[in-house]
Design a protein around this motif. Sequence first.
Motif, PDB file in Angstrom:
ATOM      1  N   PHE A 250       0.455  -0.882   0.133  1.00  0.00           N
ATOM      2  CA  PHE A 250      -0.030  -0.039   0.083  1.00  0.00           C
ATOM      3  C   PHE A 250       0.762   1.070  -0.357  1.00  0.00           C
ATOM      4  O   PHE A 250       0.785   2.297  -1.043  1.00  0.00           O
ATOM      5  N   GLU A 251       1.671   1.555   1.097  1.00  0.00           N
ATOM      6  CA  GLU A 251       2.601   2.349   0.847  1.00  0.00           C
ATOM      7  C   GLU A 251       3.458   2.337  -0.183  1.00  0.00           C
ATOM      8  O   GLU A 251       3.032   4.732  -0.425  1.00  0.00           O
ATOM      9  N   ALA A 252       4.007   1.925  -0.893  1.00  0.00           N
ATOM     10  CA  ALA A 252       4.739   2.192  -2.121  1.00  0.00           C
ATOM     11  C   ALA A 252       3.628   2.552  -3.427  1.00  0.00           C
ATOM     12  O   ALA A 252       3.800   3.729  -3.846  1.00  0.00           O
ATOM     13  N   LEU A 253       2.373   2.465  -3.485  1.00  0.00           N
ATOM     14  CA  LEU A 253       1.583   2.317  -4.498  1.00  0.00           C
ATOM     15  C   LEU A 253       1.095   3.947  -3.991  1.00  0.00           C
ATOM     16  O   LEU A 253       1.278   4.577  -5.077  1.00  0.00           O
ATOM     17  N   VAL A 254       1.175   4.073  -2.627  1.00  0.00           N
ATOM     18  CA  VAL A 254       0.346   5.640  -2.288  1.00  0.00           C
ATOM     19  C   VAL A 254       1.825   6.810  -2.515  1.00  0.00           C
ATOM     20  O   VAL A 254       1.354   7.688  -3.487  1.00  0.00           O
ATOM     21  N   LEU A 255       2.872   6.077  -2.207  1.00  0.00           N
ATOM     22  CA  LEU A 255       3.928   7.003  -2.877  1.00  0.00           C
ATOM     23  C   LEU A 255       3.920   7.075  -4.335  1.00  0.00           C
ATOM     24  O   LEU A 255       4.195   7.908  -5.085  1.00  0.00           O
ATOM     25  N   SER A 256       3.854   6.444  -5.134  1.00  0.00           N
ATOM     26  CA  SER A 256       4.071   6.557  -6.697  1.00  0.00           C
ATOM     27  C   SER A 256       3.106   7.613  -7.062  1.00  0.00           C
ATOM     28  O   SER A 256       3.167   8.056  -7.778  1.00  0.00           O
ATOM     29  N   VAL A 257       1.049   7.203  -6.834  1.00  0.00           N
ATOM     30  CA  VAL A 257       0.251   7.889  -7.196  1.00  0.00           C
ATOM     31  C   VAL A 257       0.650   8.997  -6.752  1.00  0.00           C
ATOM     32  O   VAL A 257       0.381  10.209  -7.213  1.00  0.00           O
ATOM     33  N   VAL A 258       0.968   9.546  -5.415  1.00  0.00           N
ATOM     34  CA  VAL A 258       1.639  10.812  -5.105  1.00  0.00           C
ATOM     35  C   VAL A 258       2.534  11.273  -6.063  1.00  0.00           C
ATOM     36  O   VAL A 258       2.559  13.142  -6.064  1.00  0.00           O
TER      37      VAL A 258
END
Lengths: 199, 104, 640, 489, 529
Positions: free
Chosen positions: D200-208
């Motif tokens: 999740f965190e990685a995904l959110v980081l890329s989204v951001v």
Amino acid sequence: MDSVGYHLAFWSLAVISVGAALGVVVSRNLIHAVIFLILAFVGVAGLYLVLSAEFIAVVQVLVYVGAISVLMLFAILLTPRAARDNAETSMRYPATILMGLVTAAMVFVAVETDWAAVLDDPVAESPRVIGQSLINEFVLPFEIAAVLLTAALVGAIALAREDPEDAPLHDESLAMEARRPGPHGPGPSPDDGDGGGSA
Amino acid sequence: MTIGLEHFLVVGALIFGIGLYVALAKRNAIAVLMGVELMLNAVNLTLVAFGRFTVTDVALSTQVFVMFIIATAAAEVAVGLALAMVVYRNRDTISVDRINLMRW
Amino acid sequence: MSEPVPEAILWLIFFLPLASFVTITLFLRDAPRLAGLLTVGAVGLALGFSLWPLAEAISGDGRGMGFGTHELVDVGSLVINVGIRLDGLTAVMLVVVSGVSFIVQVYSTGYMRGDGGYTRYFAFMSLFTSAMLGLVLADNLVMLFVFWELVGLASYLLIGFWFHRPAAAAAAKKAFLVTRAGDLGLLAALILIWERTGTLDIAAINTDVLALVEVGLLGQTMLTLFALGLVAGAVGKSAQFPLHIWLPDAMEGPTPVSALIHAATMVVAGVYLLARFFPVLEASATAGDLIAWIGAGTALGAALLAVTQTDIKRVLAYSTISQLAYMMFALGIGAYGAAVFHLMTHAFFKALLFLGAGSVGHSTNTFDMRRMGGLRSTMPVTYITFLIGALSLSGVIPLAGFWSKDEILTAAWSEQKVIFAFGLATAGLTAFYMFRVIVLTFHGTYRGGEQPQPGEHGVDPSHPHEAPPSMRWPLVVLALLAITAGFLTFGGEFQTWVLGALPEPELGEFEFDVGIFIASSVVVAAGISGALALYQWRARDVAALRASRPLLPLHRLLENKFYMDYLVEDLLVRRAFYGGVARAMAAFDAVAVDGFANGVWRGTFETGRWGRLVQNGQVQSMAVGLVAGGVIIWGAVVLF
Amino acid sequence: MLGDVNLLGPELVLMVVGGFLLVAEVFVHDRRVLVATAAAAVLGAIAYSAVLLVDGKAGRDAFDGVLVLDRFALFFQFLLGGIALAVIGASWETLARFPSRQGEYLALLLLSTAGLMLLAGTRDLIGIFVALELTALSQYVLVGLHKDRLSSEAGLKYLLLGAIASAVLLYGMAILLGLSGSTNLNAIAAYVAGSDSGVFEALVLSVVFFVVGFGFKAAVTPFQMWVPDVYQGGPTPIAAYLSVGSKAAAFAILIRVFVEAFGDDILSSHWSTIFAVLAALSMFLGNVLALRQSDIKRMLAYSSIAHAGTILIGLAAVTADGSASLGPGGILFYLAGYSVTNLTAFLVVIAFYNRIGSYQIDDYRGIGRRAPLLGALLAFSLLSLIGLPLTAGFFGKLYLFDAAIKSDLAWLAVVGVVNSVISAAYYLRPIKAMFVDESPDPGALPDRWAPDLPLGLTLAATTAGILVIGVSPSLLIDVADEAVSAIFV
Amino acid sequence: MGDGFPILSVLVFLPLAGAVLIALLPGERVSWTAPLFRRVPGDAQTRAKWAALAVAVTTFVIALVLFVLLDRNDSGFQFTDEFLWVKAEDVGFDISYALGVDGLSMPLVLLTGLLTAVAVLVSWRVDLRPKEYFAWLLVLESAVLGVFMATDLIFFFLFWELELVPMFFLISVWGSGRASYSALKFVLFTFTGSAFMIVGFLVMGVAAGTFDMRLIQESALTAAVLPVPVIFAFVFLAFAVKLPVVPLHTWLPDAHTDAPTAVSVLLAGVLLKMGGYGILRLLFTLMPDTAGDADVALAIVGTVSIVYGAIITMRQTDLKRLVAYSSVSHMGFVLLGVSALGVVGMTGAAMQLVTHGLITGLLFVVVGMVYDRTHTREIGAMRGLMHHLPLLGAAMVFAGLAGMGLPALAGFVAEITVFLGAFGRHEPQTLVALVGVLLAAGYLLWALQRSFFGPRDDRWAHLEDIRYWWEVTAVGSLVALIVLLGVYPSVVMDVLEMGVEPIAEGIAAVHPDVRDSAGISLALGGGGP
């Protein structure tokens, strides 16, 4: 895979590249900074080798070390009257904090995420394969990149060369200079009289 | 312990952070460009690492990707330096602190 | 038995003066003579026509006869009609109003001659007459209220007739506002009664309301509130305490106006109103007592004030207040017929007195009695008629004033001894100040009048002279009425007509109580002789008497009119309201309300002005913003 | 393969002619020829897109899914083509200031337009990146092309920030690539849909980081800080170009990436919140900071930030329910309306500058009396920016607020309307200056006001656009709706 | 009737067309039309004003004809004229071009037509940029007419906003004093209100699936994303600003004081009416239940406006400002009336809209004429004007008396109807509001006394009284109408009632306790709250 050499190579190269990057930060002289930058590039190239991406490593050395860094050196030499020291601006404090935060976030992600990683030998990797994929599925980006480079080239030339009409500065900027608000505070804009709903 | 993906990612993260700092804190515009280049290198390293450690043909696309990044990075630097030259010609300086004729 | 009056005639009575008003304002602005004649003619015709309904009322013992109503407004459940109600009361009022008005108009043609606003004067006079006639003809509350306000308007316009005099302008405004304060009561009553009963028809209210109360559908309190509203209206119009303060100032108007509006007709509208709603008043004890006591108090107080006035018109004004108060407490104690009777007689002799004063002022160019005197010789007709009026007012037998007053006192004696005492005292005082007036004005030696103001028309007062015939004859006619009008009471004739107007008509009877007759006569004689003694034969020095210890404070009090004007105008209105509340609120409006709106904008703009500092043009600060934004968002999402 | 090239047609036309111009500039100096060629190229591109559309090629993809030619892409091809045409028309007199760089100017304009079109039409991370860089680099040069103090400064700032932003974006892409193992949005979408909480965190980081990278182009707070300086310093036609062209493409790619790749429910609930907040921020910052500007270009820059916020409402309004396509539809509609409106405003500003040589609002005093028509057009466009009825802006806002309300974001709608009130305060100032105030010395105002022909024609076209969209928006609404429905499959 | 001749469209767009025509008249900038007008005599100003007058009068005549033709037994919208304007059902909103008049709007339309004509007349001497001026006046008329006729929420909103543009120019260019400040203040206040209104509209439309105000049911709104009371509040805000309601009134005195006479006339005469009209037409029709629950609040606000406004008026020293503030007080009656929820109260309120339009219109006309002559609005600076301007003075006195609700003049009918209607539901508020009548008499009479009465003052010797035909027409027509409505109000009131009845029925359906008076029959007496 877990050979000592492998370890040694990684750690040394990692230390070199990160250390060199830090050198860019701390060095007092811009030239030295460029030297450190080159060193960092080389270190990263080494890491590519460790990752058995030889071709990229080569390109890295050619382009970054060979082209970009040299370009920067030229730029530095071409701006004699500009400060040569590698000084920092008032932004360093927020920059430090930010660096911390960003690095922390990235490290956190890097460590905490459960990557679908495998350790066995990677698929054979050759320039040919890359070339083929460049002219097959990635032909379009390839084309665009070509155009891009042309555009950049011509643009850079157009900017760098001296054109006859550039001799006098354009009046736009002079006009702007004249109207430029003072350095301190926002300065009363000419419309302060009645700008809006309050009086 | 074995050297895994994380190691390279962490190295990449560190370089990215340092590059960021350079880009954000250095006064000379050229130094700022250096910072950007460091960040791009970090990205490349990350990509290549992924290409090495995560399966399937990602290898290809990652390395291709890196190729493109390197190319554009070069172009960027070229244009950047050109602009820096123009600014220098106009203002006799390329210190980002003084490149603020326009504000507010 | 004459045949019934067609409704058209009654409408004609109302429309004739109105027509004259419209004609004058639209077409006759530059034809003064014509305007005057037109008014006189119109009012005269109206008088002529109003004799027919009177005859009708007489023959029908004043039984009420309604005519069809004409719908004016019909919204939802609200229906506002216009219509005429004819009964004894109306008939009498019609005659009194049109009669006095006619006489006064005739008088005015002479009195106002040469005034710049001649046509305007007659236009307003016609307007007033028609409004007043409409008021007495109205058969429902809204219509009544409309004309109620319109007579107020006419009075406003006529008091302020000489608007170039600041005093006149102020007086006009004061009169309108004070009466309107009372009118609010009437308006409230109107609203209340409609909301509760859904009807506005006067007859219906008079009959059904009582019915409702009896069956308990309409609460006693509601009834009382309604009655109190009416009383408030009456108190305002008829200048009863505490709203009496406007009438003396109203004397700024031309004298005929004072005679017609502020003595004979408009001010008695209050009495008429209460008489109209007499059943309601009877049904609500509270309101009855209230008006009785207000009346009694006002009667005596006003009489006292009249004693100290030096302006002849103001004396008459206070006397008017006091006489109106007579009628009021008469109504309060239930002497309905007597009240109306006194209303009529008073109309005659008070109009006479005012007109007399007018002719005096006309020749001396002042109304200040201290500048008159000795006019008996130069103005015999005026003197005689004025004397008659004074005697009639003082209630000297057998003049009209005696009979009406005597009835009221009789009723008071049987109802409320204290009020009777008030009435008696008032009678004495009345006699006293009237003869004070006569002595100061007509006896003694002439004290030279007053030179006219520059720019105003006026006569040379050095050689006072008798008024022109157009002003003389009205005096004579009124004098005759002031003598004879009282005889209508014999055999209860008059009462019968008037009582006929009540829901359950009864026959009036004539009662004469010797005891009361003697009492009042003695008091009156005392008053008269007292006045003569003081001012004619100078038995005591008036000034010294005034200064003497026991009388001094009283005199102060009277000179300052019980401090009522000061209290209301200065303290209440000017200081407390205008200078205090209104001022504070205006400041609040400017600072808080408007300030808030402006403040919000100023705030936004300042934010815009200083917020620009964020964009300091330093490229790395921009980058910091950029990256920081990203990191913060990531943190926010991951943490929350 | 040829079929693929065929689908690439419009961009190809632009790139080829652009390249030709780069070379031609060496021996052709006649402005008319160059401008005509450029205009012809754009017209050709538009025509090509039209042919493709009529040809029923819509929905096909090429180059192994790197390029996709759905109605969405076509919509932006037409829009961007129109914008490019308008900018060329606006540049006539600007070009006269650097005669020896006309060729580069036009060429780079074409190239960056091609890049923008590709951006709207690519479905592959690498494609996105390269297209982005193509537009970006051309724009850096274009902004700096005046080579005077302001222009060069603006160019450098734009480049440095752009570089940093793209580095951040690249890191995001890298992570995404590492996670999903593919650069193709569909594959990524598939991965995201199946992803577990461990990433999740990685995904959110890329989204951001995607938000950062694209938000930078779209001028969304807090990534907007370059906007005022670049608009003010760069050549005005380029400012106009950035304010509508880059914005449009940026939102195109935002919609494509976030709806196609990150459309998964959990993730979308997150980023729709992010966008809602950013929208509110942008609107407030843009409008409030615009209140006290004295330079109309800078004022329009801040206003474009505010409008970016308004447009972002559309993305925030993307929710799982049936009306999901409403927000993006509103965005497309709004972009079209905003483009014609803002172009009109900029065109008049250019026309005025060509006569009075100033961008100061105070120097506009009394112009309305001298040049009623131009003044009226500027006033009209500003009223449209406020969002008054019978203008394009009105229905745009209506559409977006409607979408917001439909997806339970009434508060955002309220923020939006409150901001239109604030914006009225500064949009009215030039109008007041032109029509209400009197010029300090009327003698200084020139007598001749008529703009040059190309600019005049363009102005007429854009004004007509405002009116048409403002009076009968139905057609555009349908088109936009169809275009986005291509994304929601 | 829907497919009949689109008379309402003609009515709405005739002024707009006139504006365009005037703008195209040959002037200092527009030269290419000159040949077309070679035959037409007079200079630009003359042409402009005559054209404007012609258009305005034509519009008024059309409105008058419609008023006469209006079917007195059909409480629905008549002369309707509609088609689907914005067709986008798949994105969820259809906006239709829908015009229609009913008993409620028709009199207001007529009023607009009349007052615009009057406004043109009182502007006869305007020579600053006359073409623009008259053009904007007509544009304003179109916008206002549209507001009164639109039967689609968005279409309504469109005209509602459109009216801002001409007002901004009219006040800031032709105004006096802090004109641009006042203009901006007016625009921003109104715009703030309407901003919330459009949100309310959208929420309604989304919930009800249509923007047609004839089809929206409150029951459908309960499903909206915002609770109905909030929608109600949002929409009310716009009308409250327009009406205006204390404490949202502070734009009004500024705007009035600085606006040119004609604009003040229109502003007070018709623009304020849009607020009251909107409350009846939208809030009470679409959300009867909420309206019924909000009645006490409305009554209190209305009463506060009446008394507060009147007291503030007392303190004014600027004649025009005084009249402006009096409007605040008078508009309070509208709120009080509607808060009664019954036919009588609401009809009274609607009547108040019409009569106040006429009366305040007249007041502003007269004050404007006084200002044109004396060049001051300071009451303190005037004195004894009556001597030199008898007719103007008479008009002023008349207007003042009408303004204080003197019987037999229009104002009285409206006010007493409001009182009668409101008392049953809001006894204390109504009784307090009665005081407003007294206060009104206070400030108006006092102003008269200070400005027109008093000794002759030779500073004014040179002034000329009303004498030009346009002045006479402007004043005369208003005076005549005020008297007519005063003595025979049914002319308008029956029509208004016809328009109000469905609204009242709608409310009564959800609030059975609503009633005008106990006395539909006497048997109900004594009951009541």
